[in-house]
Motif scaffolding. Structure first.
Motif, PDB file in Angstrom:
ATOM      1  N   ALA A  15       0.842  -1.200   0.000  1.00  0.00           N
ATOM      2  CA  ALA A  15       0.000   0.000   0.000  1.00  0.00           C
ATOM      3  C   ALA A  15       0.873   1.244   0.000  1.00  0.00           C
ATOM      4  CB  ALA A  15      -0.920  -0.008   1.213  1.00  0.00           C
ATOM      5  N   TRP A  19      -2.967   5.322   0.487  1.00  0.00           N
ATOM      6  CA  TRP A  19      -3.650   4.513   1.505  1.00  0.00           C
ATOM      7  C   TRP A  19      -3.401   5.069   2.908  1.00  0.00           C
ATOM      8  CZ3 TRP A  19      -7.467   1.259   1.841  1.00  0.00           C
ATOM      9  CH2 TRP A  19      -7.852   0.495   0.732  1.00  0.00           C
ATOM     10  N   ALA A  72      -4.306  -3.606   3.002  1.00  0.00           N
ATOM     11  CA  ALA A  72      -4.558  -2.214   3.384  1.00  0.00           C
ATOM     12  C   ALA A  72      -5.971  -2.036   3.918  1.00  0.00           C
ATOM     13  CB  ALA A  72      -4.322  -1.299   2.180  1.00  0.00           C
TER      14      ALA A  72
END
Length: 329
Positions: A15, A19, A72
């Motif tokens: 990620a 994110w 994530a």
């Protein structure tokens, strides 16, 4: 411990910075909603301590659950759950603190609370760094070990904090009426807070910023270690200036001191805009950011307690947190 390693952990599951921004912004937003609701509910309670204890317990369990998040989206759910717990406990803890001291000591009380809280935020990253040095890349171990200080916090709050019962607050107005009845001067204060919040950002992004800036020169692993070290320095200045700003606020104008803190935030933004990869400049950014956030948090809380009657402290602290987090989001 968990906050310091979160950017690196997200990178390990693939990620990117988008994110991290989404997770921190959404977590802060949900936390503010929880604070707003909990603040109103706090004003109705005969005893506020159980609500604070429950919030600490939720945060502890949700933070530990990060160890089992393999994506994530899993990190998003765990982090948001932890921050909801943080939101639930916030207004109750602050009303307990305001009730325990005279108004002339609000600055020192809230500054000292921030100092002690941030002392944990200094020990936490150092502990995380040591644990990762023992077993490089074992982020899940760090998350699981965070259960220990979290559980101790729950036990200490449950056993050591004393509260005098207030009696049922049957005269507390409805939620919307409670918001509308907040003093006009407090609403003006919230306008300034909201403008500042729109320009502020989650300081975990500074860790990522420093890591990316230093990676070309020293490599990603060393850059991540230096960035965590800079974050520890950030928290040292945050802790110190929380109490210093609160102490000064009890003697001079809290309004003027808070405005000066907001000015330092503008300076930090200008330093960031320069996009320097120089370690001294990066260190200056972390230090200035630590100073202004320490002053901001201590003085905003003590000003809120000063501007609003004690019977409305819960909804005032909840509204203050909500305005801040809307800007953050």
């Amino acid at each position: 411990m968990a906050t310091a390693i979160l950017p690196a952990y997200l990178a390990s599951v693939g990620a990117g910075p988008g994110w991290l921004g989404l997770i921190e912004g959404l977590a802060d937003g949900l936390s503010s909603v929880a604070k707003l609701a909990a603040g109103h509910y706090t004003d109705r309670l005969e005893r506020r301590k159980p609500l604070a204890v429950a919030g600490y317990a939720i945060t502890t369990l949700a933070t530990a659950s990060l160890a089992f998040a393999s994506s994530a989206s899993g990190v998003l759910v765990a982090r948001c759950s932890a921050w909801v717990g943080r939101g639930v406990r916030g207004p109750a803890r602050k009303t307990l603190l305001a009730a325990a001291v005279p108004p002339s000591a609000y600055g020192r009380a809230f500054g000292f609370e921030r100092l002690m809280d941030t002392t944990g935020a200094i020990a936490g990253p150092l502990t995380a760094l040591w644990l990762l040095h023992q077993q490089p890349g074992d982020f899940r171990r760090v998350f699981l070990i965070s259960v220990i200080p979290g559980t101790l916090a729950v036990i200490c709050f449950a056993l050591l904090v004393k509260e005098q019962a207030r009696g049922h607050a049957s005269g507390v107005p409805s939620f919307w009426h409670g918001l509308r009845s907040l003093p006009t001067r407090f609403r003006r204060f919230l306008l300034a807070v909201g403008i500042f919040g729109a320009g502020d950002f989650a300081h975990t992004l500074l860790i990522l910023y420093a890591t990316e800036a230093l990676t070309p020169a020293v490599g990603r692993a060393a850059a991540a270690g230096i960035a965590i070290g800079l974050y520890v320095a950030h928290n040292v200045f945050y802790a110190a200036f929380s109490y210093i700003a609160g102490w000064l606020g009890d003697r001079y104008s809290r309004h003027a001191l808070l405005a000066s803190g907001y000015g330092l935030a503008a300076l930090a933004a200008l330093l960031l805009a320069a996009q320097s990869r120089n370690l001294a400049v990066l260190g200056s950014i972390f230090i200035v950011a630590g100073i202004y956030v320490g002053a901001e948090e201590a003085l905003e809380d003590s000003l809120a307690a000063e501007l609003v009657p004690s019977a409305q402290h819960g909804i005032a602290f909840g509204t203050l947190a909500a305005v801040n987090a809307v800007g953050d989001f």
